[in-house]
Scaffold this motif. Sequence first.
Motif, PDB file in Angstrom:
ATOM      1  N   ALA A   1       0.839  -1.197   0.000  1.00  0.00           N
ATOM      2  CA  ALA A   1       0.000   0.000   0.000  1.00  0.00           C
ATOM      3  C   ALA A   1       0.876   1.250   0.000  1.00  0.00           C
ATOM      4  O   ALA A   1       2.000   1.252   0.523  1.00  0.00           O
ATOM      5  CB  ALA A   1      -0.924  -0.010   1.211  1.00  0.00           C
ATOM      6  N   THR A   2       0.338   2.319  -0.556  1.00  0.00           N
ATOM      7  CA  THR A   2       1.126   3.516  -0.858  1.00  0.00           C
ATOM      8  C   THR A   2       1.865   4.086   0.346  1.00  0.00           C
ATOM      9  O   THR A   2       3.056   4.397   0.263  1.00  0.00           O
ATOM     10  CB  THR A   2       0.198   4.601  -1.445  1.00  0.00           C
ATOM     11  OG1 THR A   2      -0.454   4.072  -2.583  1.00  0.00           O
ATOM     12  CG2 THR A   2       0.995   5.837  -1.843  1.00  0.00           C
TER      13      THR A   2
ATOM     14  N   GLY B   1      -4.097  -0.776   5.208  1.00  0.00           N
ATOM     15  CA  GLY B   1      -3.962  -0.727   3.757  1.00  0.00           C
ATOM     16  C   GLY B   1      -4.901   0.318   3.207  1.00  0.00           C
ATOM     17  O   GLY B   1      -5.459   1.136   3.955  1.00  0.00           O
ATOM     18  N   GLY B   2      -5.103   0.311   1.907  1.00  0.00           N
ATOM     19  CA  GLY B   2      -5.980   1.276   1.275  1.00  0.00           C
ATOM     20  C   GLY B   2      -7.396   0.766   1.122  1.00  0.00           C
ATOM     21  O   GLY B   2      -7.770  -0.287   1.658  1.00  0.00           O
TER      22      GLY B   2
ATOM     23  N   THR C   1      -7.889  -2.861  -0.131  1.00  0.00           N
ATOM     24  CA  THR C   1      -7.702  -3.909   0.874  1.00  0.00           C
ATOM     25  C   THR C   1      -8.919  -4.002   1.777  1.00  0.00           C
ATOM     26  O   THR C   1      -9.383  -5.102   2.119  1.00  0.00           O
ATOM     27  CB  THR C   1      -6.440  -3.623   1.711  1.00  0.00           C
ATOM     28  OG1 THR C   1      -5.329  -3.415   0.841  1.00  0.00           O
ATOM     29  CG2 THR C   1      -6.132  -4.789   2.636  1.00  0.00           C
TER      30      THR C   1
ATOM     31  N   GLY D   1      -3.279   3.554   2.320  1.00  0.00           N
ATOM     32  CA  GLY D   1      -3.325   3.740   0.878  1.00  0.00           C
ATOM     33  C   GLY D   1      -3.124   5.179   0.474  1.00  0.00           C
ATOM     34  O   GLY D   1      -2.669   6.014   1.259  1.00  0.00           O
ATOM     35  N   SER D   2      -3.485   5.485  -0.761  1.00  0.00           N
ATOM     36  CA  SER D   2      -3.294   6.841  -1.282  1.00  0.00           C
ATOM     37  C   SER D   2      -4.491   7.739  -1.012  1.00  0.00           C
ATOM     38  O   SER D   2      -4.344   8.949  -0.849  1.00  0.00           O
ATOM     39  CB  SER D   2      -3.032   6.787  -2.789  1.00  0.00           C
ATOM     40  OG  SER D   2      -4.106   6.138  -3.458  1.00  0.00           O
TER      41      SER D   2
ATOM     42  N   ASN E   1      -7.698   6.470   0.993  1.00  0.00           N
ATOM     43  CA  ASN E   1      -8.272   6.120   2.298  1.00  0.00           C
ATOM     44  C   ASN E   1      -9.645   6.756   2.509  1.00  0.00           C
ATOM     45  O   ASN E   1      -9.942   7.315   3.561  1.00  0.00           O
ATOM     46  CB  ASN E   1      -7.319   6.533   3.426  1.00  0.00           C
ATOM     47  CG  ASN E   1      -5.935   5.942   3.251  1.00  0.00           C
ATOM     48  OD1 ASN E   1      -5.769   4.739   3.098  1.00  0.00           O
ATOM     49  ND2 ASN E   1      -4.923   6.806   3.227  1.00  0.00           N
TER      50      ASN E   1
END
Length: 318
Positions: free
Chosen positions: A11-12, A62-63, A66, A100-101, A103
């Motif tokens: 994840a980012t 995770g984002g 996920t 994540g990027s 969320n």
Amino acid sequence: MHALLIVNPNATSTTAAGRDLLAHALASRVRLTVTHTTHRGHASELARRAREDATGLIIVHGGDGTVNEVVNGLLGVPHPTRLTDLPVGPIPPIAVVPGGSANVFARSLGISPDPVEATNQVIDLIGHRTSRRIGLAHCDERWFTFNAGLGLDAQVCEAVEAHRSAGKLATPGQYLRATVRAFFAAKGAEPSLTAEVPGHEPVEGVHFAFVSNTSPWTYLNARPIHTNPGTTYDGGLGLFAMRSTRLGTTLRVARQLLAPGASPHSKSLLRVDDAARIRLTSSRPIGLQMDGDYIGLRDRVEFVSVPDALDVVAPPAR
């Protein structure tokens, strides 16, 4: 209580140090098992197994992708023709520490986008046994948490996924640029969608449509987008369907979406804020996205609201 921490190491905004800090902090509150995902769909497999093993809590780091996998693993394939769309038996609650990027789901629940702040927030919520029960939605035999859509937003999600696949970060600027490109690329196309909502006349000539399960939501950091201000996790679905791609009309509506307290309206906008079901049909295959993931081309999709579907570790609803 036994908790499973599902981590997407790719994840980012996750880091090894951050993951170790999260696991160490959580282990002070719960009996913790940590598992890293290794392939697409792995989070869904882990969540399904955790439900079968009667795990008390699932924590996702995770984002949005996920989180979506975990929800689908917990709830299984929805069956609209059964008496209930939910599986039989207890379903463990979930907590989210963003990684994540975008969320979007975590933000919509009032969880901080910063992983360290979110970790402390989730630990406090677990310690005080604070949670809430939210409604979810499904379409195309798959659950989604915050939104889905046909047309413009699906094209944006497809473009952002291609950007990620090339090893580049999916930033708010990238979402905005992809939106502008997708809008102008489709501007000359004839509208293909028809929207049907129980209690309303069918509306033809729709260019693109968002279906929301909450409001606000956003891919633009802390800048909220209010497509359907009357839509919440405690009610039905919101439909935001545009019947025009004229630049002036689009810009006026876009300003409304970003204005605090605004209630988007236009002669070219079909908006319903509390619908149990929404059916969208298209005269040609058109892109579908769910929770920011591009699903593929579809010509008919029915979106179904399911109240009280899932317990989440989150602050009370405002």
